[in-house]
Design a protein around this motif. Sequence first.
Motif, PDB file in Angstrom:
ATOM      1  N   THR A 182       0.827  -1.205   0.000  1.00  0.00           N
ATOM      2  CA  THR A 182       0.000   0.000   0.000  1.00  0.00           C
ATOM      3  C   THR A 182       0.862   1.257   0.000  1.00  0.00           C
ATOM      4  N   ILE A 183       1.884   1.271   0.824  1.00  0.00           N
ATOM      5  CA  ILE A 183       2.791   2.421   0.882  1.00  0.00           C
ATOM      6  C   ILE A 183       3.478   2.615  -0.464  1.00  0.00           C
ATOM      7  N   ALA A 184       3.988   1.525  -1.033  1.00  0.00           N
ATOM      8  CA  ALA A 184       4.702   1.597  -2.310  1.00  0.00           C
ATOM      9  C   ALA A 184       3.767   2.026  -3.440  1.00  0.00           C
ATOM     10  N   ALA A 185       2.552   1.495  -3.458  1.00  0.00           N
ATOM     11  CA  ALA A 185       1.592   1.846  -4.514  1.00  0.00           C
ATOM     12  C   ALA A 185       1.245   3.325  -4.464  1.00  0.00           C
ATOM     13  N   LYS A 186       1.013   3.846  -3.270  1.00  0.00           N
ATOM     14  CA  LYS A 186       0.690   5.266  -3.114  1.00  0.00           C
ATOM     15  C   LYS A 186       1.862   6.128  -3.552  1.00  0.00           C
ATOM     16  N   ALA A 187       3.071   5.764  -3.135  1.00  0.00           N
ATOM     17  CA  ALA A 187       4.258   6.546  -3.485  1.00  0.00           C
ATOM     18  C   ALA A 187       4.502   6.534  -4.996  1.00  0.00           C
ATOM     19  N   ALA A 188       4.340   5.378  -5.623  1.00  0.00           N
ATOM     20  CA  ALA A 188       4.560   5.275  -7.069  1.00  0.00           C
ATOM     21  C   ALA A 188       3.479   6.019  -7.842  1.00  0.00           C
ATOM     22  N   GLY A 189       2.241   5.877  -7.419  1.00  0.00           N
ATOM     23  CA  GLY A 189       1.127   6.519  -8.108  1.00  0.00           C
ATOM     24  C   GLY A 189       1.156   8.030  -8.047  1.00  0.00           C
ATOM     25  N   ASP A 190       1.833   8.575  -7.042  1.00  0.00           N
ATOM     26  CA  ASP A 190       1.919  10.024  -6.877  1.00  0.00           C
ATOM     27  C   ASP A 190       3.013  10.666  -7.726  1.00  0.00           C
ATOM     28  N   VAL A 191       3.845   9.857  -8.378  1.00  0.00           N
ATOM     29  CA  VAL A 191       4.932  10.398  -9.198  1.00  0.00           C
ATOM     30  C   VAL A 191       4.352  10.968 -10.491  1.00  0.00           C
ATOM     31  N   GLU A 192       4.778  12.175 -10.822  1.00  0.00           N
ATOM     32  CA  GLU A 192       4.313  12.806 -12.056  1.00  0.00           C
ATOM     33  C   GLU A 192       4.774  11.993 -13.263  1.00  0.00           C
ATOM     34  N   LYS A 212      11.920   6.133  -0.315  1.00  0.00           N
ATOM     35  CA  LYS A 212      11.759   7.091   0.783  1.00  0.00           C
ATOM     36  C   LYS A 212      10.519   6.768   1.616  1.00  0.00           C
ATOM     37  N   ALA A 213       9.385   6.560   0.949  1.00  0.00           N
ATOM     38  CA  ALA A 213       8.137   6.329   1.673  1.00  0.00           C
ATOM     39  C   ALA A 213       8.169   5.045   2.492  1.00  0.00           C
ATOM     40  N   VAL A 214       8.622   3.949   1.888  1.00  0.00           N
ATOM     41  CA  VAL A 214       8.642   2.674   2.599  1.00  0.00           C
ATOM     42  C   VAL A 214       9.633   2.710   3.755  1.00  0.00           C
ATOM     43  N   SER A 215      10.800   3.290   3.524  1.00  0.00           N
ATOM     44  CA  SER A 215      11.812   3.382   4.589  1.00  0.00           C
ATOM     45  C   SER A 215      11.309   4.198   5.764  1.00  0.00           C
ATOM     46  N   GLU A 216      10.740   5.374   5.465  1.00  0.00           N
ATOM     47  CA  GLU A 216      10.294   6.268   6.534  1.00  0.00           C
ATOM     48  C   GLU A 216       9.079   5.735   7.284  1.00  0.00           C
ATOM     49  N   LEU A 217       8.114   5.175   6.552  1.00  0.00           N
ATOM     50  CA  LEU A 217       6.869   4.774   7.199  1.00  0.00           C
ATOM     51  C   LEU A 217       6.925   3.397   7.855  1.00  0.00           C
ATOM     52  N   SER A 218       7.755   2.507   7.318  1.00  0.00           N
ATOM     53  CA  SER A 218       7.789   1.157   7.875  1.00  0.00           C
ATOM     54  C   SER A 218       9.016   0.897   8.744  1.00  0.00           C
TER      55      SER A 218
END
Length: 126
Positions: free
Chosen positions: A16-26, A88-94
Motif C-alpha cells: 500500500t505504501i509503495a503503490a501510493k508513493a509510485a502513483g503520486d509520481v508525475e 523514501k516512503a517505505v523506509s520512513e513509514l515502515s
Amino acid sequence: MNELGNIRIADDVVKTIAAKAAGDVEGVYKLAGGVVDEVSKMLGKKRPTNGVKVEVGEKECSIEVFVIVEFGYPISEVAHEIQKSVLKAVSELSGLKVVEVNVYVQDVKIRTEGTSEEEEDTEEGL
C-alpha cells in the motif's frame, strides 16, 4: 525483537505504501496489474496495490512496481523518480531497509481529455 516483543509488518502494508508513493509520481498514468489483479478486478475487488509485488523480511524488503507511463514523459526519469519515491516512503513509514526497488514499465498511454481511467479500463477489456 525488542524488549517489548516482536514487530512484524504485513506485506500488504508495504504494498500500500509503495503503490501510493509510485502513483503520486508525475508521469505515472497508473499502476499496471498482472493476471491476479485482472481476476480481482473482474470479481469487483478494487485493490489499491495492483501492480506492486513485495518480499518482506524481518528488517528489510524488496519491491517490484509495474507501471504505465503517460505519453510525453521521459520514461527513464519517471522510473527513477518512482524508485526514489518508493524507497523514501517505505523506509520512513515502515522502518524497513529497502534493498531494491525494481520498476517495470509495461506500457505508455496517451491521456485523452474527458475520458476517465475507469472508462479506459472498460474499453481495454472489450
